[in-house]
Design a protein around this motif. Structure first.
Motif, PDB file in Angstrom:
ATOM      1  N   HIS A 287       0.672 -22.591   9.099  1.00 47.57           N
ATOM      2  CA  HIS A 287       0.471 -22.685  10.551  1.00 47.57           C
ATOM      3  C   HIS A 287       1.650 -23.402  11.199  1.00 47.57           C
ATOM      4  O   HIS A 287       2.168 -22.962  12.240  1.00 47.57           O
ATOM      5  N   LEU A 288       2.101 -24.510  10.589  1.00 49.14           N
ATOM      6  CA  LEU A 288       3.222 -25.245  11.155  1.00 49.14           C
ATOM      7  C   LEU A 288       4.513 -24.423  11.087  1.00 49.14           C
ATOM      8  O   LEU A 288       5.343 -24.468  11.999  1.00 49.14           O
ATOM      9  N   ARG A 289       4.690 -23.642  10.004  1.00 44.10           N
ATOM     10  CA  ARG A 289       5.846 -22.751   9.945  1.00 44.10           C
ATOM     11  C   ARG A 289       5.790 -21.733  11.085  1.00 44.10           C
ATOM     12  O   ARG A 289       6.816 -21.397  11.686  1.00 44.10           O
ATOM     13  N   GLY A 290       4.585 -21.237  11.349  1.00 41.85           N
ATOM     14  CA  GLY A 290       4.436 -20.296  12.448  1.00 41.85           C
ATOM     15  C   GLY A 290       4.826 -20.907  13.779  1.00 41.85           C
ATOM     16  O   GLY A 290       5.439 -20.244  14.630  1.00 41.85           O
ATOM     17  N   GLY A 301       7.401 -12.996  13.003  1.00 41.23           N
ATOM     18  CA  GLY A 301       7.379 -13.929  11.883  1.00 41.23           C
ATOM     19  C   GLY A 301       6.297 -14.976  12.049  1.00 41.23           C
ATOM     20  O   GLY A 301       5.628 -15.370  11.087  1.00 41.23           O
ATOM     21  N   ALA A 302       6.103 -15.440  13.297  1.00 40.31           N
ATOM     22  CA  ALA A 302       5.052 -16.425  13.565  1.00 40.31           C
ATOM     23  C   ALA A 302       3.684 -15.841  13.244  1.00 40.31           C
ATOM     24  O   ALA A 302       2.846 -16.499  12.621  1.00 40.31           O
ATOM     25  N   LYS A 303       3.457 -14.599  13.646  1.00 42.62           N
ATOM     26  CA  LYS A 303       2.167 -13.957  13.369  1.00 42.62           C
ATOM     27  C   LYS A 303       1.914 -13.886  11.869  1.00 42.62           C
ATOM     28  O   LYS A 303       0.796 -14.153  11.401  1.00 42.62           O
ATOM     29  N   ALA A 309      -1.773 -18.300   6.755  1.00 42.92           N
ATOM     30  CA  ALA A 309      -2.587 -19.521   6.753  1.00 42.92           C
ATOM     31  C   ALA A 309      -4.070 -19.176   6.708  1.00 42.92           C
ATOM     32  O   ALA A 309      -4.841 -19.797   5.969  1.00 42.92           O
ATOM     33  N   LEU A 310      -4.481 -18.185   7.484  1.00 44.06           N
ATOM     34  CA  LEU A 310      -5.894 -17.792   7.531  1.00 44.06           C
ATOM     35  C   LEU A 310      -6.334 -17.104   6.248  1.00 44.06           C
ATOM     36  O   LEU A 310      -7.479 -17.258   5.818  1.00 44.06           O
ATOM     37  N   GLU A 311      -5.438 -16.339   5.644  1.00 47.92           N
ATOM     38  CA  GLU A 311      -5.784 -15.695   4.371  1.00 47.92           C
ATOM     39  C   GLU A 311      -6.096 -16.743   3.308  1.00 47.92           C
ATOM     40  O   GLU A 311      -7.008 -16.580   2.508  1.00 47.92           O
ATOM     41  N   GLU A 312      -5.324 -17.822   3.305  1.00 48.36           N
ATOM     42  CA  GLU A 312      -5.495 -18.848   2.280  1.00 48.36           C
ATOM     43  C   GLU A 312      -6.577 -19.863   2.640  1.00 48.36           C
ATOM     44  O   GLU A 312      -7.142 -20.500   1.749  1.00 48.36           O
ATOM     45  N   ASP A 313      -6.844 -20.028   3.928  1.00 46.14           N
ATOM     46  CA  ASP A 313      -7.884 -20.963   4.369  1.00 46.14           C
ATOM     47  C   ASP A 313      -8.535 -20.419   5.637  1.00 46.14           C
ATOM     48  O   ASP A 313      -8.140 -20.751   6.753  1.00 46.14           O
ATOM     49  N   PRO A 314      -9.560 -19.562   5.497  1.00 50.35           N
ATOM     50  CA  PRO A 314     -10.216 -18.956   6.668  1.00 50.35           C
ATOM     51  C   PRO A 314     -10.867 -19.978   7.592  1.00 50.35           C
ATOM     52  O   PRO A 314     -11.186 -19.647   8.739  1.00 50.35           O
ATOM     53  N   LEU A 323      -2.794 -17.037  17.318  1.00 58.27           N
ATOM     54  CA  LEU A 323      -2.832 -15.570  17.335  1.00 58.27           C
ATOM     55  C   LEU A 323      -3.535 -15.050  18.582  1.00 58.27           C
ATOM     56  O   LEU A 323      -3.131 -14.037  19.161  1.00 58.27           O
ATOM     57  N   LEU A 324      -4.582 -15.743  18.991  1.00 62.59           N
ATOM     58  CA  LEU A 324      -5.291 -15.352  20.206  1.00 62.59           C
ATOM     59  C   LEU A 324      -4.377 -15.504  21.425  1.00 62.59           C
ATOM     60  O   LEU A 324      -4.347 -14.633  22.309  1.00 62.59           O
ATOM     61  N   SER A 325      -3.630 -16.582  21.474  1.00 60.57           N
ATOM     62  CA  SER A 325      -2.688 -16.775  22.577  1.00 60.57           C
ATOM     63  C   SER A 325      -1.655 -15.649  22.617  1.00 60.57           C
ATOM     64  O   SER A 325      -1.337 -15.114  23.685  1.00 60.57           O
ATOM     65  N   LEU A 326      -1.134 -15.284  21.430  1.00 64.63           N
ATOM     66  CA  LEU A 326      -0.149 -14.207  21.374  1.00 64.63           C
ATOM     67  C   LEU A 326      -0.755 -12.881  21.818  1.00 64.63           C
ATOM     68  O   LEU A 326      -0.115 -12.100  22.538  1.00 64.63           O
ATOM     69  N   ALA A 327      -1.986 -12.621  21.360  1.00 62.77           N
ATOM     70  CA  ALA A 327      -2.628 -11.361  21.741  1.00 62.77           C
ATOM     71  C   ALA A 327      -2.828 -11.273  23.249  1.00 62.77           C
ATOM     72  O   ALA A 327      -2.614 -10.219  23.868  1.00 62.77           O
ATOM     73  N   ILE A 328      -3.219 -12.376  23.870  1.00 59.03           N
ATOM     74  CA  ILE A 328      -3.408 -12.392  25.331  1.00 59.03           C
ATOM     75  C   ILE A 328      -2.071 -12.217  26.029  1.00 59.03           C
ATOM     76  O   ILE A 328      -1.949 -11.450  26.994  1.00 59.03           O
ATOM     77  N   GLU A 329      -1.051 -12.905  25.513  1.00 62.67           N
ATOM     78  CA  GLU A 329       0.263 -12.810  26.136  1.00 62.67           C
ATOM     79  C   GLU A 329       0.809 -11.387  26.058  1.00 62.67           C
ATOM     80  O   GLU A 329       1.500 -10.917  26.974  1.00 62.67           O
TER      81      GLU A 329
END
Length: 396
Positions: A287-290, A301-303, A309-314, A323-329
């Motif tokens: 997440h921090l790398r993103g 790359g951020a996505k 991060a979510l795959e390894e820790d849902p 991701l929600l912010s990016l999708a809205i943007e």
């Protein structure tokens, strides 16, 4: 990036990865501690600590009179060790705790937990063992941001307490320990100044300590904590001095996340995250790398980092927020709603209220058919449960 101000949900954690082989009793203890800390009960650290083994570590080599040692041991056996409150606060509220791994280092089992709070990221390593009855217990604790095991810091606390009571056998002391006793009045003055929020004066007193004492790790850490509230440039110089003195300490990589000299230096930040990840293997660091990649406008790359991060820790919600912010943007309203629905599933169907920063993309999402359909489903769900209607997200 369009930031979401907050999302309210309660996502369950998935089982952490474990190294093998580890005795199931240690795995069970680590999971018990994780669950209790997540529920806001830091006293579990005190309850599961083997006080006798910890006491032996704290008093080992302590140059004190037998009278003081007997008094100390009696007090500890009566009152216990209030370490959970010291580390995590009286109620442990506002903490998000995640068990990352349980592994063996030689014959020693270690459990590593991620601690997220309002003050940032920390890791807590528990050294495990067995008590006299053969039950799994905590033997010692190592909070990464403390830079040492708690038994080491408590040793120093009791050394100074013994000196104040005239119970310290100074003829047995050598090196920094002897200097600490000699500088006791100054150290107590530093503590009083710090407690009174006179941080600049406390730093000045620290700088008057003898050179060898100023080089001690816990002294440099105390100075850094004070400087962090005073001056960014001085804090950055303090970090450089710490790095020179302790070049491979994991604290450096945690400090890098807040180092003003590294802001905007994505390569240095990525290296720090990679070093820390090799030590802790924490999905949160994706997440921090993103966030770093997002700051470089590398949104794809951020996505990928947020999704990893979510795959390894849902159970993480920060990557979902991003991701929600990016999708809205990007006006991907259907994708944004899919993310909201995934968050609902992770939250076990709990209701969510979303607050979004004002802007044209936000307004378009709130007016979209996809969002309105999701909001109606939320309202219907709450109505079935007999609650009040779900309020639409407020846009400040």
């Amino acid at each position: 990036m369009l930031p979401l101000l907050w999302l309210l949900l309660a996502a369950p954690a998935s089982p952490p990865g474990m190294s093998s082989p580890v005795d199931p009793a240690f795995l069970s203890l680590a999971r018990e501690v994780e669950a209790a800390l997540r529920d806001g009960n830091p006293a579990v650290l005190d309850a599961r600590l083997d006080g006798e083994q910890f006491l032996q570590r704290v008093t080992r080599g302590l140059p004190v009179s037998s009278t003081f040692l007997e008094t100390l041991s009696g007090e500890v056996r009566t009152q216990g060790w209030p370490l959970g409150r010291r580390l995590l606060g009286a109620g442990g509220q506002g903490l998000r705790v995640r068990l990352l791994q349980v592994r063996m280092r030689g014959r020693t089992p270690l459990a590593l937990l991620r601690i997220l709070s309002d003050s940032g990221l920390n890791y807590l390593e528990l050294e495990l063992g067995r008590d006299g009855r053969g039950e799994a217990v905590i033997v010692d604790l190592y909070p990464y941001l403390e830079g040492e095991r708690l038994s080491e810091s408590m040793w120093r606390v009791y050394l100074l307490a013994a000196a104040e009571r005239g119970q310290c056998l100074t003829r047995k002391l050598r090196g920094p320990a002897r200097e600490w006793v000699e500088q006791l009045p100054r150290w107590r003055r530093i503590e009083r100044l710090s407690g009174a929020d006179q941080d600049r004066e406390a730093v000045e007193e620290l700088d008057r300590l003898p050179p060898r004492m100023r080089g001690e790790k816990f002294v440099q850490l105390a100075r850094l904590r004070l400087l962090a509230s005073l001056d960014e440039a001085e804090y950055a110089l303090g970090l450089l001095a710490f790095e020179k003195a302790f070049p491979k300490d994991p604290l450096l990589d945690l400090f890098a996340l807040d180092n003003p000299l590294l802001r905007g230096d994505s390569a240095a930040m990525t290296k720090a995250l990679d070093r820390l990840d090799r030590r802790v293997a924490d999905p949160y660091l994706h997440h921090l790398r993103g966030r770093v990649l997002s700051g470089q406008d590398d949104l794809e790359g951020a996505k990928r980092s947020f999704q990893k991060a979510l795959e390894e820790d849902p159970a993480l919600f920060e990557p979902v927020v991003e991701l929600l912010s990016l999708a809205i943007e990007e006006a991907d309203h259907a994708g944004a709603v899919r993310l909201l629905e995934a968050m609902e599933r992770n939250a076990g169907g709990s209701l969510m209220r979303v607050r979004i920063q004002e802007g044209p993309q936000a307004r378009a999402f709130l007016e979209s058919a996809e969002y309105k359909g999701w909001l109606e489903r939320q309202r219907a769900h709450e109505g079935r449960d007999g609650g009040a209607d779900v309020a639409g997200p407020a846009v400040p």
